[in-house]
Structures are given as structure tokens and as C-alpha cells.
Design a protein around this motif. Structure first.
Motif, short mmCIF file in Angstrom:
data_model
loop_
_atom_site.label_atom_id
_atom_site.label_comp_id
_atom_site.label_asym_id
_atom_site.label_seq_id
_atom_site.Cartn_x
_atom_site.Cartn_y
_atom_site.Cartn_z
N ALA A 7 0.80 -1.22 0.00
CA ALA A 7 0.00 0.00 0.00
C ALA A 7 0.84 1.28 0.00
N LEU A 8 2.01 1.26 0.59
CA LEU A 8 2.80 2.49 0.69
C LEU A 8 3.19 3.07 -0.67
N LEU A 10 1.55 2.77 -3.41
CA LEU A 10 0.30 3.29 -3.99
C LEU A 10 -0.07 4.64 -3.39
N ILE A 11 0.13 4.79 -2.11
CA ILE A 11 -0.17 6.06 -1.45
C ILE A 11 0.77 7.16 -1.96
N VAL A 12 2.04 6.84 -2.13
CA VAL A 12 3.00 7.83 -2.63
C VAL A 12 2.66 8.25 -4.05
N VAL A 13 2.29 7.31 -4.89
CA VAL A 13 1.91 7.63 -6.27
C VAL A 13 0.64 8.49 -6.29
N ALA A 14 -0.32 8.16 -5.46
CA ALA A 14 -1.55 8.95 -5.41
C ALA A 14 -1.27 10.36 -4.92
N PHE A 15 -0.38 10.50 -3.95
CA PHE A 15 -0.03 11.83 -3.46
C PHE A 15 0.66 12.65 -4.55
#
Length: 143
Positions: A7-8, A10-15
Motif C-alpha cells: 500500500a505504501l 500506492l499512497i506515494v503515487v496517489a499523493f
């Protein structure tokens, strides 16, 4: 732990995508960023629930050695709580020291004799971080 490793990124890419969107599209981008933040918040809550939940149905089929490894879920919750307490207290202390330090310097430039009282106020603001560390130590001791 594998949940966090997946998940980490994915969160960085979304940010990063929301930052780029906000820079290009102004007001429409702000709406998109708010929607993305809401989606990230929901995703983080789901991830937290998945990481902290233990499935009691698997307890019967798991050997004793693996059962001890599964019981570490409460320990990881205590460690996450300790990290949150230290981070929150440190951020709060940084904000408090920034405001009180600036005010103390302004007062000391006019009246140098108030140095001792000004430093006491700044020290009290720094005490917030120490309270966060105490809470973290207590949580780690319970883990």
C-alpha cells in the motif's frame, strides 16, 4: 507487514498525482485533490483495519509457533500508537516552540532582562514533546 509494503507505494503515487493535478488545474484541481484525499483517508482506514485485525477462525488450524507470531498483532498496534504519539507530540511542540520562540525573541529585543522568563515559556512548550515520549514508552512497555 506485506499489506504496508504493497500500500505504501500506492499512497506515494496517489499523493504525487494529486500534487501535479493541483498545480495544473486550479479550482477544478482542488476539488479533485479533496476527492483524492477523501479516497486516501478511506483507504488508510481500510488498511489500518486489515493490518490490525486478527482472524480468530484461523487459530484452530495454526500450530503453536505460528500462533505466537499471530499474537504480535496487539504489539504492532501498540507500536503504531507509540509512533503516532511521538509524531503528534513532536509536531505540536514544534508549532508551540515556533510561536513562543518568536515572541520571546521579540520581547527580548525590547527588554533583555526578561530572558529567563521567556526561556521558561519556550521550555514549557518543548515539554509537550516529552509527554509524547512518555506515552510512547508506556505503550512500548505494554507491547
Amino acid at each position: 507487514m506485506i499489506t504496508w509494503l504493497i500500500a505504501l507505494p500506492l499512497i506515494v503515487v496517489a499523493f504525487a498525482a494529486t500534487r501535479r493535478l493541483l498545480g495544473r488545474h486550479g479550482r477544478t484541481g482542488l476539488r479533485a485533490v479533496l476527492a483524492a484525499n477523501a479516497a486516501l483517508f478511506v483507504g488508510a482506514m481500510v488498511l489500518l483495519l486489515v493490518a490490525l485485525s486478527g482472524d480468530p477462525a484461523q487459530a484452530d488450524a495454526v500450530p503453536a509457533a505460528a500462533q505466537a507470531a499471530q499474537d504480535s498483532g496487539s504489539g504492532s498496534a501498540a507500536l503504531i500508537g507509540a509512533a503516532i504519539s511521538v509524531a503528534g507530540a513532536s509536531i505540536g511542540a514544534a508549532i508551540a516552540v515556533a510561536y513562543t520562540g518568536a515572541a520571546a525573541l521579540a520581547v527580548m529585543s525590547e527588554r533583555p532582562e526578561v530572558f529567563g522568563r521567556a526561556m521558561v515559556i519556550v521550555g514549557l512548550a518543548e515539554g509537550i514533546a516529552i509527554y509524547g515520549l512518555v506515552v510512547a514508552i508506556m505503550l512500548i512497555g505494554e507491547a
